[in-house]
Design a protein around this motif. Structure first.
Motif, PDB file in Angstrom:
ATOM      1  N   SER A  35     -10.078  -4.997  -8.992  1.00 59.59           N
ATOM      2  CA  SER A  35     -10.614  -5.062  -7.628  1.00 59.59           C
ATOM      3  C   SER A  35      -9.545  -5.548  -6.663  1.00 59.59           C
ATOM      4  O   SER A  35      -8.566  -6.183  -7.069  1.00 59.59           O
ATOM      5  CB  SER A  35     -11.817  -6.008  -7.563  1.00 59.59           C
ATOM      6  OG  SER A  35     -11.404  -7.354  -7.720  1.00 59.59           O
ATOM      7  N   VAL A  36      -9.769  -5.272  -5.368  1.00 60.28           N
ATOM      8  CA  VAL A  36      -8.863  -5.755  -4.338  1.00 60.28           C
ATOM      9  C   VAL A  36      -8.861  -7.281  -4.305  1.00 60.28           C
ATOM     10  O   VAL A  36      -7.814  -7.914  -4.156  1.00 60.28           O
ATOM     11  CB  VAL A  36      -9.263  -5.195  -2.959  1.00 60.28           C
ATOM     12  CG1 VAL A  36      -8.436  -5.838  -1.845  1.00 60.28           C
ATOM     13  CG2 VAL A  36      -9.089  -3.675  -2.928  1.00 60.28           C
TER      14      VAL A  36
ATOM     15  N   THR B  48      -4.400  -2.990  -7.951  1.00 57.20           N
ATOM     16  CA  THR B  48      -5.856  -3.093  -7.784  1.00 57.20           C
ATOM     17  C   THR B  48      -6.585  -2.435  -8.940  1.00 57.20           C
ATOM     18  O   THR B  48      -7.552  -3.003  -9.493  1.00 57.20           O
ATOM     19  CB  THR B  48      -6.279  -2.446  -6.456  1.00 57.20           C
ATOM     20  OG1 THR B  48      -5.686  -3.170  -5.377  1.00 57.20           O
ATOM     21  CG2 THR B  48      -7.787  -2.460  -6.298  1.00 57.20           C
TER      22      THR B  48
ATOM     23  N   SER C 286      -1.260   1.297  -9.539  1.00 61.37           N
ATOM     24  CA  SER C 286      -1.940   0.399  -8.616  1.00 61.37           C
ATOM     25  C   SER C 286      -2.294  -0.930  -9.274  1.00 61.37           C
ATOM     26  O   SER C 286      -2.925  -0.950 -10.342  1.00 61.37           O
ATOM     27  CB  SER C 286      -3.214   1.065  -8.096  1.00 61.37           C
ATOM     28  OG  SER C 286      -4.069   0.133  -7.489  1.00 61.37           O
TER      29      SER C 286
ATOM     30  N   SER D 160       0.847  -1.191   0.000  1.00 63.41           N
ATOM     31  CA  SER D 160       0.000   0.000   0.000  1.00 63.41           C
ATOM     32  C   SER D 160       0.882   1.241   0.000  1.00 63.41           C
ATOM     33  O   SER D 160       1.614   1.496   0.959  1.00 63.41           O
ATOM     34  CB  SER D 160      -0.910   0.006   1.233  1.00 63.41           C
ATOM     35  OG  SER D 160      -1.727   1.164   1.247  1.00 63.41           O
TER      36      SER D 160
ATOM     37  N   ALA E 294      -6.728  -8.622  -7.010  1.00 65.83           N
ATOM     38  CA  ALA E 294      -5.316  -8.361  -6.719  1.00 65.83           C
ATOM     39  C   ALA E 294      -4.788  -9.327  -5.672  1.00 65.83           C
ATOM     40  O   ALA E 294      -3.644  -9.788  -5.749  1.00 65.83           O
ATOM     41  CB  ALA E 294      -5.135  -6.919  -6.254  1.00 65.83           C
ATOM     42  N   MET E 295      -5.604  -9.649  -4.669  1.00 66.85           N
ATOM     43  CA  MET E 295      -5.187 -10.551  -3.609  1.00 66.85           C
ATOM     44  C   MET E 295      -5.178 -12.008  -4.074  1.00 66.85           C
ATOM     45  O   MET E 295      -4.380 -12.808  -3.596  1.00 66.85           O
ATOM     46  CB  MET E 295      -6.113 -10.410  -2.403  1.00 66.85           C
ATOM     47  CG  MET E 295      -6.078  -9.049  -1.736  1.00 66.85           C
ATOM     48  SD  MET E 295      -4.521  -8.730  -0.885  1.00 66.85           S
ATOM     49  CE  MET E 295      -4.713  -9.794   0.555  1.00 66.85           C
TER      50      MET E 295
ATOM     51  N   GLY F 143       0.292  -2.401  -4.511  1.00 71.34           N
ATOM     52  CA  GLY F 143      -1.001  -3.071  -4.493  1.00 71.34           C
ATOM     53  C   GLY F 143      -2.131  -2.071  -4.579  1.00 71.34           C
ATOM     54  O   GLY F 143      -3.056  -2.206  -5.380  1.00 71.34           O
ATOM     55  N   GLN F 144      -2.043  -1.039  -3.737  1.00 70.13           N
ATOM     56  CA  GLN F 144      -2.998   0.054  -3.756  1.00 70.13           C
ATOM     57  C   GLN F 144      -2.239   1.369  -3.632  1.00 70.13           C
ATOM     58  O   GLN F 144      -1.187   1.423  -3.007  1.00 70.13           O
ATOM     59  CB  GLN F 144      -4.005  -0.067  -2.609  1.00 70.13           C
ATOM     60  CG  GLN F 144      -4.841  -1.337  -2.667  1.00 70.13           C
ATOM     61  CD  GLN F 144      -5.867  -1.398  -1.553  1.00 70.13           C
ATOM     62  OE1 GLN F 144      -6.829  -0.628  -1.543  1.00 70.13           O
ATOM     63  NE2 GLN F 144      -5.668  -2.298  -0.592  1.00 70.13           N
TER      64      GLN F 144
END
Length: 378
Positions: free
Chosen positions: A350-351, A345, A343, A294, A354-355, A324-325
């Motif tokens: 979307s998060v 994401t 980013s 982040s 990404a995860m 990531g963000q």
């Protein structure tokens, strides 16, 4: 667009939270960059600041011999930890024995978690004949002031009747002394941390870091009182006045225990920067890529990403952040030496996406950014 013809591209990320180590992040960025800009020469310098990934990054930079040992985890369970031996120095990552990532979120208990396993790693280094131990601090589940480490060294906290106290910081409110004198022989200690919090008070270990380790507001106050008593015992028994020292609050007060044992303090980020020869790599780079999970306001307050960006700016080299963000505005990022930030994401949508596939998302983002920053040689 900056002309970066004939450039060397330096890839120097931190870890991406709980998804990618710094090494994995560097490899993912490199994989995507090669697809998008194949003529570039890539230099990989994954980074760490003493927290998770510290040993992994230093092994990549230095080589050396990895030692695997089973130690006591933060909840008292056995965990497997690895430390690095290089030219008489042991590099120990406290998070491998006492890390927050070892405890499921629903089971975090700041008042019960122990650093006993960190002491066991130090003893293993002594048995291996190491002369110095550099202990990376960060990412811990503990708030025990290093009392668990002391217990592993035969000097655990005891109550007024001389009975050993249970593991964890909460029990230290009843501490009346130590079971013995901590003994690490001639081992020289270095505490590697970029946290300068004292042990006690509103900026101390319990108040600042306790909540993320599962402590309620009431438990935070109780832990601060318990650590106050622990610091009094360290002063009484070892003549070590560590409560107000910068860095004593690192890793739930583990920094204070190391200081009480005579440790010197070094910046974990600066240590990794020196040992990985980051400055020489920056000198040769025409473009710098860094990143973390982040990229937020905390990133601009001396964290690794900001240090890499500052080093690039000193040399007039553009620095890009792949994270990531991203929540840092362009103006703030620019003031920190960051040319552009991207980013994962936003790239994948979307998060959750990404995860779900962190390496693939980061690699895909790197490929896209490489296309935008392609040099004339490609």
């Amino acid at each position: 667009m900056t002309d970066n013809s004939g450039r060397v591209v330096l890839i120097a990320p931190d870890c991406f939270g709980g998804t990618l180590t710094a090494n994995e992040a560097a490899e993912a960025i490199a994989e995507g960059w090669r697809r998008g800009s194949p003529a570039d020469q890539l230099l990989l310098r994954p980074l760490a600041d003493g927290g998770p990934g510290f040993v992994d990054v230093l092994h990549t930079a230095l080589g050396g011999e990895l030692h695997t040992v089973e130690v006591t985890g933060p909840r008292g369970e056995p965990v497997t930890a690895v430390w690095l031996a290089h030219e008489g120095t042991a590099y120990i990552e406290s998070a491998q024995a006492a890390g927050l990532h070892l405890v499921p979120k629903a089971e975090r208990a700041a008042g019960a978690a122990t650093t006993r396993g960190v002491g066991e790693l130090l003893l293993d280094a002594v048995r291996a004949g190491m002369r110095t131990a550099v202990v990376g601090l960060g990412g811990s589940a503990t708030t025990d002031g290093g009392a668990g480490l002391f217990a592993a060294l035969g000097a655990g906290p005891v109550d007024a009747l001389g009975a050993p106290l249970p593991d964890g910081g909460a029990a230290l409110v009843d501490c009346a002394g130590l079971a013995g004198r901590p003994d690490l022989g001639e081992l020289r200690l270095v505490a590697a941390s970029d946290v300068d919090n004292p042990l006690l008070g509103p900026t101390g270990a319990a108040h600042v870091f306790g909540p993320q380790k599962g402590a309620s507001p009431e438990e935070v106050e109780q832990l601060d009182q318990a650590l106050t008593r622990w610091s009094e015992v360290l002063l009484e028994e070892l003549d070590a006045d560590v409560a107000g020292l910068a860095g004593a609050g690192a890793a739930g007060g583990l920094g204070g225990a190391l200081l009480a044992l005579g440790a010197t303090v070094d910046s974990g980020a600066d240590l990794v920067r020196r040992l990985s020869q980051l400055d020489a790599a920056l000198d040769s780079a025409g473009l710098v890529l860094t990143g973390e999970g982040s990229f937020d306001w905390q990133s601009l307050r001396g964290k690794l990403v900001s240090r890499v960006a500052a080093g690039a700016a000193e040399r007039g080299v553009p620095c890009l952040v792949l994270a990531g963000q991203v929540s840092v505005g362009r103006r703030e990022a620019g003031a920190a030496g960051v040319e552009e930030s991207y980013s994962v994401t936003e790239h994948v949508g979307s998060v959750a996406e990404a995860m779900a596939e962190p390496a693939g998302g980061l690699s895909g983002l790197a490929e896209r950014v490489a296309g935008q920053w392609r040099s004339p040689q490609n």
